[in-house]
Design a protein around this motif. Structure first.
Motif, PDB file in Angstrom:
ATOM      1  N   GLU A   1      -2.099  -7.689   6.288  1.00  0.00           N
ATOM      2  CA  GLU A   1      -0.777  -7.683   5.650  1.00  0.00           C
ATOM      3  C   GLU A   1       0.076  -6.476   5.687  1.00  0.00           C
ATOM      4  OE1 GLU A   1      -1.234  -8.272   1.199  1.00  0.00           O
ATOM      5  OE2 GLU A   1      -2.593  -9.694   1.601  1.00  0.00           O
ATOM      6  N   ILE A   2      -0.383  -5.064   6.084  1.00  0.00           N
ATOM      7  CA  ILE A   2       0.410  -4.443   6.453  1.00  0.00           C
ATOM      8  C   ILE A   2       0.829  -4.369   7.962  1.00  0.00           C
ATOM      9  CG2 ILE A   2      -0.523  -2.629   4.502  1.00  0.00           C
ATOM     10  CD1 ILE A   2      -2.066  -1.095   6.643  1.00  0.00           C
ATOM     11  N   LYS A   3       1.935  -3.678   8.463  1.00  0.00           N
ATOM     12  CA  LYS A   3       2.393  -3.689   9.539  1.00  0.00           C
ATOM     13  C   LYS A   3       1.526  -2.530  10.391  1.00  0.00           C
ATOM     14  CE  LYS A   3       4.917  -3.971  13.269  1.00  0.00           C
ATOM     15  NZ  LYS A   3       5.162  -5.441  14.009  1.00  0.00           N
ATOM     16  N   VAL A   4       1.005  -3.231  11.410  1.00  0.00           N
ATOM     17  CA  VAL A   4       0.138  -2.377  12.487  1.00  0.00           C
ATOM     18  C   VAL A   4       0.739  -2.163  13.835  1.00  0.00           C
ATOM     19  CG1 VAL A   4      -2.092  -1.917  13.546  1.00  0.00           C
ATOM     20  CG2 VAL A   4      -2.038  -3.102  11.174  1.00  0.00           C
ATOM     21  N   LYS A   5       1.047  -0.961  14.278  1.00  0.00           N
ATOM     22  CA  LYS A   5       1.351  -1.174  15.712  1.00  0.00           C
ATOM     23  C   LYS A   5       0.890   0.258  16.167  1.00  0.00           C
ATOM     24  CE  LYS A   5       5.933   0.221  16.075  1.00  0.00           C
ATOM     25  NZ  LYS A   5       5.849   1.102  16.945  1.00  0.00           N
ATOM     26  N   GLU A   6       1.212   0.248  17.858  1.00  0.00           N
ATOM     27  CA  GLU A   6       0.927   1.335  18.542  1.00  0.00           C
ATOM     28  C   GLU A   6       2.012   2.378  18.474  1.00  0.00           C
ATOM     29  OE1 GLU A   6      -0.774   1.696  23.091  1.00  0.00           O
ATOM     30  OE2 GLU A   6       1.541   1.356  23.052  1.00  0.00           O
ATOM     31  N   VAL A   7       1.812   3.507  18.048  1.00  0.00           N
ATOM     32  CA  VAL A   7       2.852   4.302  17.775  1.00  0.00           C
ATOM     33  C   VAL A   7       3.519   5.002  18.972  1.00  0.00           C
ATOM     34  CG1 VAL A   7       1.510   6.692  17.848  1.00  0.00           C
ATOM     35  CG2 VAL A   7       3.412   6.382  15.976  1.00  0.00           C
ATOM     36  N   GLN A   8       4.868   5.314  18.705  1.00  0.00           N
ATOM     37  CA  GLN A   8       5.798   5.914  19.963  1.00  0.00           C
ATOM     38  C   GLN A   8       6.035   7.562  19.512  1.00  0.00           C
ATOM     39  OE1 GLN A   8       8.879   3.214  20.086  1.00  0.00           O
ATOM     40  NE2 GLN A   8       8.155   2.032  21.732  1.00  0.00           N
ATOM     41  N   ASN A   9       6.149   8.149  20.453  1.00  0.00           N
ATOM     42  CA  ASN A   9       6.462   9.597  20.296  1.00  0.00           C
ATOM     43  C   ASN A   9       7.765   9.749  19.518  1.00  0.00           C
ATOM     44  OD1 ASN A   9       6.353  12.424  20.494  1.00  0.00           O
ATOM     45  ND2 ASN A   9       7.955  12.331  22.293  1.00  0.00           N
ATOM     46  N   GLY A  10       7.846  10.357  18.676  1.00  0.00           N
ATOM     47  CA  GLY A  10       9.055  10.823  17.593  1.00  0.00           C
ATOM     48  C   GLY A  10       9.417   9.727  16.714  1.00  0.00           C
TER      49      GLY A  10
ATOM     50  N   PHE B   1       0.734  -1.091  -0.108  1.00  0.00           N
ATOM     51  CA  PHE B   1      -0.012   0.054   0.164  1.00  0.00           C
ATOM     52  C   PHE B   1       0.898   1.241  -0.079  1.00  0.00           C
ATOM     53  CE2 PHE B   1      -2.702   3.091   2.544  1.00  0.00           C
ATOM     54  CZ  PHE B   1      -3.769   3.205   1.494  1.00  0.00           C
ATOM     55  N   ASP B   2       0.722   2.354  -0.979  1.00  0.00           N
ATOM     56  CA  ASP B   2       1.345   3.284  -1.129  1.00  0.00           C
ATOM     57  C   ASP B   2       1.049   4.536  -0.248  1.00  0.00           C
ATOM     58  OD1 ASP B   2       3.607   4.558  -2.323  1.00  0.00           O
ATOM     59  OD2 ASP B   2       2.520   5.504  -3.995  1.00  0.00           O
ATOM     60  N   GLY B   3       0.681   4.382   0.709  1.00  0.00           N
ATOM     61  CA  GLY B   3       0.276   5.410   1.798  1.00  0.00           C
ATOM     62  C   GLY B   3       0.499   4.906   3.210  1.00  0.00           C
ATOM     63  N   THR B   4       0.410   6.340   4.088  1.00  0.00           N
ATOM     64  CA  THR B   4       0.840   6.180   5.415  1.00  0.00           C
ATOM     65  C   THR B   4      -0.711   6.096   6.168  1.00  0.00           C
ATOM     66  OG1 THR B   4       3.083   6.941   5.197  1.00  0.00           O
ATOM     67  CG2 THR B   4       2.184   6.878   7.473  1.00  0.00           C
ATOM     68  N   ILE B   5      -0.811   5.279   7.112  1.00  0.00           N
ATOM     69  CA  ILE B   5      -2.168   5.307   7.883  1.00  0.00           C
ATOM     70  C   ILE B   5      -1.754   5.641   9.204  1.00  0.00           C
ATOM     71  CG2 ILE B   5      -4.262   4.113   8.554  1.00  0.00           C
ATOM     72  CD1 ILE B   5      -3.875   2.461   6.188  1.00  0.00           C
ATOM     73  N   VAL B   6      -2.666   6.736  10.072  1.00  0.00           N
ATOM     74  CA  VAL B   6      -2.670   7.106  11.284  1.00  0.00           C
ATOM     75  C   VAL B   6      -3.791   7.076  11.793  1.00  0.00           C
ATOM     76  CG1 VAL B   6      -0.330   8.337  11.424  1.00  0.00           C
ATOM     77  CG2 VAL B   6      -2.530   9.274  10.633  1.00  0.00           C
ATOM     78  N   ILE B   7      -4.005   6.288  13.208  1.00  0.00           N
ATOM     79  CA  ILE B   7      -5.313   6.094  13.575  1.00  0.00           C
ATOM     80  C   ILE B   7      -5.531   6.716  15.106  1.00  0.00           C
ATOM     81  CG2 ILE B   7      -6.944   4.214  14.200  1.00  0.00           C
ATOM     82  CD1 ILE B   7      -5.280   2.520  11.942  1.00  0.00           C
ATOM     83  N   VAL B   8      -6.814   7.235  15.203  1.00  0.00           N
ATOM     84  CA  VAL B   8      -7.253   7.515  16.643  1.00  0.00           C
ATOM     85  C   VAL B   8      -8.592   6.652  16.878  1.00  0.00           C
ATOM     86  CG1 VAL B   8      -8.461   9.204  17.950  1.00  0.00           C
ATOM     87  CG2 VAL B   8      -6.402  10.026  16.869  1.00  0.00           C
TER      88      VAL B   8
ATOM     89  N   LYS C   1      -2.564  -1.245  22.764  1.00  0.00           N
ATOM     90  CA  LYS C   1      -1.244  -1.980  22.457  1.00  0.00           C
ATOM     91  C   LYS C   1      -1.872  -3.374  22.156  1.00  0.00           C
ATOM     92  CE  LYS C   1       3.129  -3.099  24.014  1.00  0.00           C
ATOM     93  NZ  LYS C   1       3.350  -4.733  23.683  1.00  0.00           N
ATOM     94  N   SER C   2      -2.918  -3.956  22.707  1.00  0.00           N
ATOM     95  CA  SER C   2      -3.474  -5.338  22.322  1.00  0.00           C
ATOM     96  C   SER C   2      -4.216  -5.195  20.997  1.00  0.00           C
ATOM     97  CB  SER C   2      -4.373  -5.564  23.417  1.00  0.00           C
ATOM     98  OG  SER C   2      -3.703  -5.891  24.822  1.00  0.00           O
ATOM     99  N   LEU C   3      -4.886  -3.956  20.919  1.00  0.00           N
ATOM    100  CA  LEU C   3      -5.483  -3.671  19.664  1.00  0.00           C
ATOM    101  C   LEU C   3      -4.685  -3.855  18.421  1.00  0.00           C
ATOM    102  CD1 LEU C   3      -8.130  -3.073  18.147  1.00  0.00           C
ATOM    103  CD2 LEU C   3      -7.567  -0.686  18.403  1.00  0.00           C
ATOM    104  N   ALA C   4      -3.450  -2.947  18.624  1.00  0.00           N
ATOM    105  CA  ALA C   4      -2.535  -3.059  17.463  1.00  0.00           C
ATOM    106  C   ALA C   4      -1.673  -4.360  17.213  1.00  0.00           C
ATOM    107  CB  ALA C   4      -1.355  -2.040  17.624  1.00  0.00           C
ATOM    108  N   GLU C   5      -1.583  -5.088  18.116  1.00  0.00           N
ATOM    109  CA  GLU C   5      -1.186  -6.423  18.160  1.00  0.00           C
ATOM    110  C   GLU C   5      -1.970  -7.504  17.218  1.00  0.00           C
ATOM    111  OE1 GLU C   5       0.128  -7.270  22.105  1.00  0.00           O
ATOM    112  OE2 GLU C   5       1.981  -6.310  22.181  1.00  0.00           O
TER     113      GLU C   5
ATOM    114  N   TYR D   1      -0.506   3.292  12.117  1.00  0.00           N
ATOM    115  CA  TYR D   1      -0.092   3.451  13.422  1.00  0.00           C
ATOM    116  C   TYR D   1      -1.150   3.954  14.382  1.00  0.00           C
ATOM    117  CZ  TYR D   1       4.212   3.854  11.147  1.00  0.00           C
ATOM    118  OH  TYR D   1       5.393   3.525  10.485  1.00  0.00           O
ATOM    119  N   ILE D   2      -1.473   3.318  15.512  1.00  0.00           N
ATOM    120  CA  ILE D   2      -2.695   3.629  16.553  1.00  0.00           C
ATOM    121  C   ILE D   2      -1.961   4.392  17.591  1.00  0.00           C
ATOM    122  CG2 ILE D   2      -4.340   2.447  17.740  1.00  0.00           C
ATOM    123  CD1 ILE D   2      -4.348   0.139  15.901  1.00  0.00           C
ATOM    124  N   ALA D   3      -2.806   5.514  17.887  1.00  0.00           N
ATOM    125  CA  ALA D   3      -2.754   6.515  19.029  1.00  0.00           C
ATOM    126  C   ALA D   3      -2.635   5.531  20.292  1.00  0.00           C
ATOM    127  CB  ALA D   3      -3.557   7.520  18.978  1.00  0.00           C
ATOM    128  N   PRO D   4      -1.755   5.758  21.200  1.00  0.00           N
ATOM    129  CA  PRO D   4      -1.990   5.097  22.592  1.00  0.00           C
ATOM    130  C   PRO D   4      -3.109   5.583  23.261  1.00  0.00           C
ATOM    131  CG  PRO D   4       0.442   5.949  22.088  1.00  0.00           C
ATOM    132  CD  PRO D   4      -0.462   6.645  21.114  1.00  0.00           C
TER     133      PRO D   4
END
Length: 350
Positions: free
Chosen positions: A213-222, A186-193, A202-206, A231-234
């Protein structure tokens, strides 16, 4: 106004009494029965036909997750889970939400909570919200062409695209339906609240990462944000996006809630409005209230080429946030949840 009928399923007699007393204090709610485990609960669901069920996760004979699956298969009814704040409890809660539970309430003092009265307002509010939830959109509704707006092409100016998604009640299942259909390249960056308390995102992201198929994770500052990642907001932290040279970075912080929300969809949308070298797509999915609408207005104002997508009423568990976007901002596209990923792919690959 009619009272909504509630069934309380919990293995603790003390908890059944506490929860029942809290619910019965609300003039719009009435506990019509209790059950001591999932097996007993299934019999009571069939017998009493409640409007809403509160369901403990950890029970003997038949646990809450097994009971939930059987309830949704045999007697589809809005369910609110009661969850502990442990890592295992958070994982079980996310599983329950992705199997059809509407929402959850934290047992703030662990498995046997002695301070549930502190969250009595939340319990009653969530039970009433669940009573009006859309738990069974039909395949016909989801496929009905009359329910969506036509695809409106947008003249994007840039090579890079960021997609910001806002979602609340019903979100874990909705996000699963979207992210599991996004291709690896996928040729885009996804950010989620996703409106959710700390320790659960964190459990949701895991879990979503295992299903997508894409990587999903809880995002970290910076953290630098990459294409083909979501990337999911903590929980309990705002997520904003800023540009650093040609890259994007996450800003995760705990300033005051925005209109009662932290994380806030408005705050996320407002931050991407300032990105001058990225195409912008804003997506609002199921949820109570109007979070995301003010941010979407600012996105349109600062960059008229912003593409806005709302989930349709036919599939939204709670048609609050997307309805507000439709009425206040007039999105480019309205789609049932099963076609949102397809729309994102089409928008990004143009």
């Amino acid at each position: 106004m009619q009272k909504f009928k509630v069934l309380v399923i919990d293995d603790s007699a003390f908890m059944r009494k506490v929860i029942s007393d809290i619910i019965n204090q609300d003039k719009h709610l009435e506990v019509i029965g209790t059950a001591r485990n999932g097996e007993d609960g299934l019999k009571k669901v069939k017998q009493l036909k409640p409007d809403v069920i509160t369901l403990d996760i950890e029970m003997p004979v038949m646990d809450g997750l097994t009971a939930l699956r059987l309830i949704m298969e045999e007697y589809p009814t809005p369910v609110i889970m009661l969850s502990s704040l442990t890592y295992e409890g958070a994982n079980s809660t996310i599983t329950a939400l992705q199997h059809g539970a509407i929402d959850f309430i934290n047992k703030t003092s662990g498995p046997i909570s002695l301070d549930l009265n502190k969250v009595s307002e939340e319990i009653c509010s969530k039970v009433k919200q669940a009573a009006t939830a859309n738990i069974e959109p039909s395949d016909e509704q989801a496929k009905d062409q009359d329910t969506y707006t036509e695809f409106q092409p947008q003249q994007f100016k840039h090579n890079e695209t960021i997609i910001a998604i806002g979602v609340s009640t019903g979100g874990p299942k909705a996000l699963q339906q979207v992210l599991s259909k996004v291709p690896r390249q996928f040729d885009g960056t996804i950010v989620i609240v996703q409106h959710m308390p700390a320790k659960f995102t964190k459990s949701l992201a895991e879990r979503l990462d295992r299903l997508a198929e894409i990587k999903v994770k809880e995002v970290q500052n910076g953290e630098l944000l990459k294409k083909g990642h979501a990337y999911i907001a903590p929980g309990d932290y705002h997520l904003q996006v800023k540009s650093i040279g040609r890259s994007l970075a996450a800003v995760v912080e705990q300033t005051e809630p925005v209109k009662g929300h932290r994380p806030s969809v408005n705050r996320l949308f407002e931050s991407i409005a300032d990105l001058s070298t990225f195409n912008k797509v804003g997506v609002v999915l199921t949820g109570m209230g109007s979070d995301g609408t003010d941010g979407a207005k600012l996105l349109r104002e600062k960059d008229p080429s912003t593409y806005l997508i709302a989930e349709s009423q036919q599939t939204a568990v709670i048609y609050g946030m997307p309805k507000s976007l439709v009425e206040e901002v007039n999105p480019n596209l309205i789609r049932p949840i099963n076609l949102i990923a397809e729309a994102l792919i089409e928008v990004v690959e143009r």
